[in-house]
Design an enzyme around this catalytic site. Structure first.
Site, mmCIF file in Angstrom:
data_model
loop_
_atom_site.group_PDB
_atom_site.id
_atom_site.type_symbol
_atom_site.label_atom_id
_atom_site.label_comp_id
_atom_site.label_asym_id
_atom_site.label_seq_id
_atom_site.Cartn_x
_atom_site.Cartn_y
_atom_site.Cartn_z
ATOM 1 N N GLY A 167 10.242 15.877 -20.343
ATOM 2 C CA GLY A 167 10.698 16.938 -19.389
ATOM 3 C C GLY A 167 10.908 16.959 -18.150
ATOM 4 N N SER A 168 10.687 15.730 -17.588
ATOM 5 C CA SER A 168 10.580 15.702 -16.075
ATOM 6 C C SER A 168 12.067 16.329 -15.466
ATOM 7 C CB SER A 168 10.113 14.284 -15.636
ATOM 8 O OG SER A 168 11.083 13.243 -15.860
ATOM 9 N N ASN A 169 13.017 15.935 -16.044
ATOM 10 C CA ASN A 169 14.425 16.528 -15.579
ATOM 11 C C ASN A 169 14.646 17.782 -15.703
ATOM 12 O OD1 ASN A 169 16.420 14.101 -14.647
ATOM 13 N ND2 ASN A 169 15.201 13.206 -16.390
ATOM 14 N N MET B 177 17.030 12.832 -27.992
ATOM 15 C CA MET B 177 17.341 11.877 -28.677
ATOM 16 C C MET B 177 17.934 11.560 -29.823
ATOM 17 S SD MET B 177 15.837 9.927 -26.563
ATOM 18 C CE MET B 177 15.499 8.326 -27.302
ATOM 19 N N ARG B 178 18.917 12.578 -29.749
ATOM 20 C CA ARG B 178 19.862 12.485 -31.055
ATOM 21 C C ARG B 178 21.405 12.545 -30.627
ATOM 22 N NH1 ARG B 178 16.956 13.626 -35.955
ATOM 23 N NH2 ARG B 178 14.623 13.852 -35.163
ATOM 24 N N ASN C 70 24.844 14.557 -20.052
ATOM 25 C CA ASN C 70 23.737 13.686 -20.195
ATOM 26 C C ASN C 70 23.350 13.003 -19.105
ATOM 27 O OD1 ASN C 70 21.460 12.529 -22.034
ATOM 28 N ND2 ASN C 70 22.976 10.783 -22.110
ATOM 29 N N HIS D 237 21.370 9.364 -18.059
ATOM 30 C CA HIS D 237 21.106 8.007 -18.576
ATOM 31 C C HIS D 237 20.690 6.961 -17.586
ATOM 32 C CE1 HIS D 237 20.889 4.699 -21.405
ATOM 33 N NE2 HIS D 237 21.683 3.946 -20.645
HETATM 34 C C1 GRF Z 1 15.353 10.432 -18.672
HETATM 35 O O1 GRF Z 1 14.950 9.014 -18.217
HETATM 36 C C2 GRF Z 1 16.980 10.218 -19.113
HETATM 37 O O2 GRF Z 1 17.613 9.131 -18.363
HETATM 38 C C3 GRF Z 1 16.741 9.770 -20.398
HETATM 39 O O3 GRF Z 1 15.887 10.443 -21.008
HETATM 40 C C4 GRF Z 1 14.841 10.433 -20.012
HETATM 41 C C5 GRF Z 1 14.079 11.929 -20.295
HETATM 42 O O4 GRF Z 1 13.253 11.980 -19.317
HETATM 43 N N1 GRF Z 1 18.219 10.216 -21.036
HETATM 44 P P1 GRF Z 1 12.620 13.551 -19.018
HETATM 45 O O5 GRF Z 1 12.195 13.981 -20.556
HETATM 46 O O6 GRF Z 1 13.606 14.248 -18.663
HETATM 47 O O7 GRF Z 1 11.213 13.285 -18.419
#
Ligand code: GRF
Length: 198
Positions: free
Chosen positions: A14-16, A94-95, A111, A113
């Site tokens: 969940g860092s984003n 992840m789905r 999304n 990536h």
């Molecule tokens: C991120 O690095 C994103 O690019 C990928 O999954 C990761 C999620 O990281 N799709 P976080 O859960 O936001 O830390």
């Protein structure tokens, strides 16, 4: 000022999500996080939502590993609609999504990536970039379609690969870039609020 109602989906750290919620809290991002949903019961992303007093929910994914069971995906649509979400933000979800979600939110699901798509879709993209001997990689925000890490690109940020990079150091720098890029892209959608159409 009208705030763009967003829903965040994630399966892990969940860092984003944290970066987005921090920008909203500080007033830098004219969005409103209506709900955070995870397919993993004990995912840290749900804890982050609670820390920011954002509604949050666990969605039981069903029997499949890489997608939601159709009933679960219908339920997801219902949850997001009930929360009044206009933009669905995938943050480590992840789905792979299918018709129920893609039909309900056309060009309203994005999304992030960790590579410069179309290079290196799939898992551990930073390791793929290192193994390929690239000197530059980065991160990409894209619209979501039925293929993995595939839809139309919205924005990218480059990250240099340094000679002594390990997968860990490279991944860490990409994640820093992600945490800048994702809120900036959402801010662009907010400017077109209430009907974003980038
Ligand atoms: C991120 O690095 C994103 O690019 C990928 O999954 C990761 C999620 O990281 N799709 P976080 O859960 O936001 O830390």
């Amino acid at each position: 000022m009208k705030r763009l109602p967003i829903g965040i989906l994630g399966s892990g750290k969940g860092s984003n999500c944290r970066a987005i919620l921090e920008r909203i809290r500080s007033g830098d991002l004219a969005a409103e996080a209506r709900i955070v949903i995870s397919d993993v019961l004990d995912a840290p992303i749900l804890e982050i939502a609670r820390e920011f007093f954002v509604a949050n929910a666990y969605l039981p994914p069903g029997q499949f590993r890489t997608r939601l069971e159709p009933e679960a995906e219908e339920e997801l649509v219902k949850m997001l609609r009930e929360a009044g979400v206009d933009l669905v933000v995938l943050a480590g979800f992840m789905r792979v999504l299918h018709a129920p979600m893609l039909k309900a939110f056309p060009r309203r699901i994005i999304n992030i990536h960790p590579s410069l798509l179309p290079k290196f879709p799939g898992l551990e993209a930073w390791k793929q970039a290192l193994a390929a001997g690239e000197t530059v990689t980065g991160c990409t925000v894209h619209y979501v379609d039925e293929k993995i890490d595939h839809g139309q690109i919205v924005a990218q940020r480059e990250v240099a690969i340094l000679p002594n990079d390990t997968p860990e150091t490279l991944h860490a720098r990409i994640q820093i870039a992600e945490r800048e890029l994702y809120p900036a892209v959402i801010a662009e959608f907010c400017e077109k609020c209430p009907a974003p159409d980038l």
